[in-house]
Design a protein around this motif. Structure first.
Motif, PDB file in Angstrom:
ATOM      1  N   THR A 139       0.721  -1.213  -0.045  1.00 49.67           N
ATOM      2  CA  THR A 139       0.064  -0.154  -0.020  1.00 49.67           C
ATOM      3  C   THR A 139       1.040   1.314   0.058  1.00 49.67           C
ATOM      4  N   ASN A 165      -6.765  -3.808  -4.991  1.00 49.24           N
ATOM      5  CA  ASN A 165      -7.004  -2.922  -4.053  1.00 49.24           C
ATOM      6  C   ASN A 165      -7.128  -1.523  -4.770  1.00 49.24           C
ATOM      7  N   VAL A 167      -6.157   2.474  -3.578  1.00 47.48           N
ATOM      8  CA  VAL A 167      -5.820   3.495  -2.592  1.00 47.48           C
ATOM      9  C   VAL A 167      -6.250   5.067  -3.201  1.00 47.48           C
ATOM     10  N   TYR A 168      -6.894   5.875  -2.307  1.00 48.41           N
ATOM     11  CA  TYR A 168      -7.606   7.008  -2.699  1.00 48.41           C
ATOM     12  C   TYR A 168      -7.046   8.270  -1.752  1.00 48.41           C
ATOM     13  N   ARG A 169      -7.127   9.643  -2.068  1.00 45.87           N
ATOM     14  CA  ARG A 169      -6.654  10.468  -1.226  1.00 45.87           C
ATOM     15  C   ARG A 169      -8.174  10.950  -0.959  1.00 45.87           C
ATOM     16  N   ARG A 170      -8.381  11.293   0.448  1.00 42.21           N
ATOM     17  CA  ARG A 170      -9.500  11.668   0.889  1.00 42.21           C
ATOM     18  C   ARG A 170      -9.356  13.398   0.984  1.00 42.21           C
ATOM     19  N   ASP A 172      -9.838  15.276   3.406  1.00 41.54           N
ATOM     20  CA  ASP A 172      -8.936  15.847   4.533  1.00 41.54           C
ATOM     21  C   ASP A 172      -7.450  15.635   4.335  1.00 41.54           C
ATOM     22  N   ARG A 174      -5.670  12.872   3.977  1.00 38.40           N
ATOM     23  CA  ARG A 174      -5.180  11.633   4.209  1.00 38.40           C
ATOM     24  C   ARG A 174      -5.538  10.528   3.132  1.00 38.40           C
ATOM     25  N   TYR A 175      -5.144   9.474   3.419  1.00 35.41           N
ATOM     26  CA  TYR A 175      -5.223   8.227   2.232  1.00 35.41           C
ATOM     27  C   TYR A 175      -6.143   7.158   2.881  1.00 35.41           C
ATOM     28  N   GLY A 176      -6.882   6.692   2.013  1.00 33.27           N
ATOM     29  CA  GLY A 176      -7.910   5.624   2.233  1.00 33.27           C
ATOM     30  C   GLY A 176      -7.614   4.394   1.476  1.00 33.27           C
ATOM     31  N   LEU A 177      -7.791   3.044   1.883  1.00 33.47           N
ATOM     32  CA  LEU A 177      -7.625   1.843   1.124  1.00 33.47           C
ATOM     33  C   LEU A 177      -8.995   1.039   1.243  1.00 33.47           C
ATOM     34  N   ILE A 178      -9.183   0.526  -0.147  1.00 34.26           N
ATOM     35  CA  ILE A 178     -10.364  -0.119  -0.396  1.00 34.26           C
ATOM     36  C   ILE A 178      -9.873  -1.491  -0.696  1.00 34.26           C
TER      37      ILE A 178
END
Length: 181
Positions: A139, A165, A167-170, A172, A174-178
């Protein structure tokens, strides 16, 4: 409709509660009587931005919209417009797809109140298709690749478990993982 209105960094005054209930309550005209039970409204103030998030969970459909504006009352109006567009879009799609009783089709009233039509939004026009091989990576490497490309998301094959998977930029920063279930 049962309203659950919450405020973060904001006191929900009776006037504000009344305005939200009045505006969001107008969505009832789109549904059969027993369809809607709860409406979750979250009001937030952060810096100079007012954010409203409305979630309406139903048995086979989840309506959700979020809007940010400098004026909270304008944000409420905008989020209701978004929800109306979603409802009209779902109703049009559902009328085409589902024909049996108990489906999502029967959540909406047959007569839609007069208003702007959103026929253009019903068709999704795919203008470009990309194909690429998924390189196995962890990741952290995927986030670095995403940042190097300047994208807001990145699809990759997870080297730990072999699954696809994202990954994306939120919003705010920060980062997210699906991950698939």
């Amino acid at each position: 409709m049962n309203f659950n209105i919450r405020g973060e960094n904001l006191e929900v005054t009776p006037a504000l509660r009344s305005y939200v209930e009045k505006k969001v309550g107008k969505l009832e005209k789109y549904f059969e009587e027993s369809t809607i039970s709860d409406v979750h409204v979250n009001l937030q103030v952060f810096n100079n931005q007012q954010t409203i998030e409305v979630t309406i969970p139903m048995s086979q459909l989840l309506l959700r919209a979020e809007e940010t504006h400098t004026d909270l009352y304008a944000a409420i109006d905008l989020v209701v417009e978004k929800l109306e567009r979603q409802i009209r879009k779902h109703k049009t799609k559902v009328n085409r797809k589902f024909r049996n009783d108990g489906s999502v089709k029967y959540m909406f009233r047959n007569e839609v109140p007069a208003g702007p039509t959103f026929e253009d939004e019903d068709e999704f026009d795919i203008v470009r298709t990309k194909r690429f091989s998924l390189k196995p990576m962890d990741t952290e490497e995927a986030v670095l690749q995403m940042d190097m490309l300047g994208h807001s998301f990145f699809v990759f094959s997870n080297s730990v478990n072999g699954e696809t998977n994202v990954v994306y930029r939120r919003k705010d920063g920060r980062y997210g993982l699906i991950e698939p279930q």
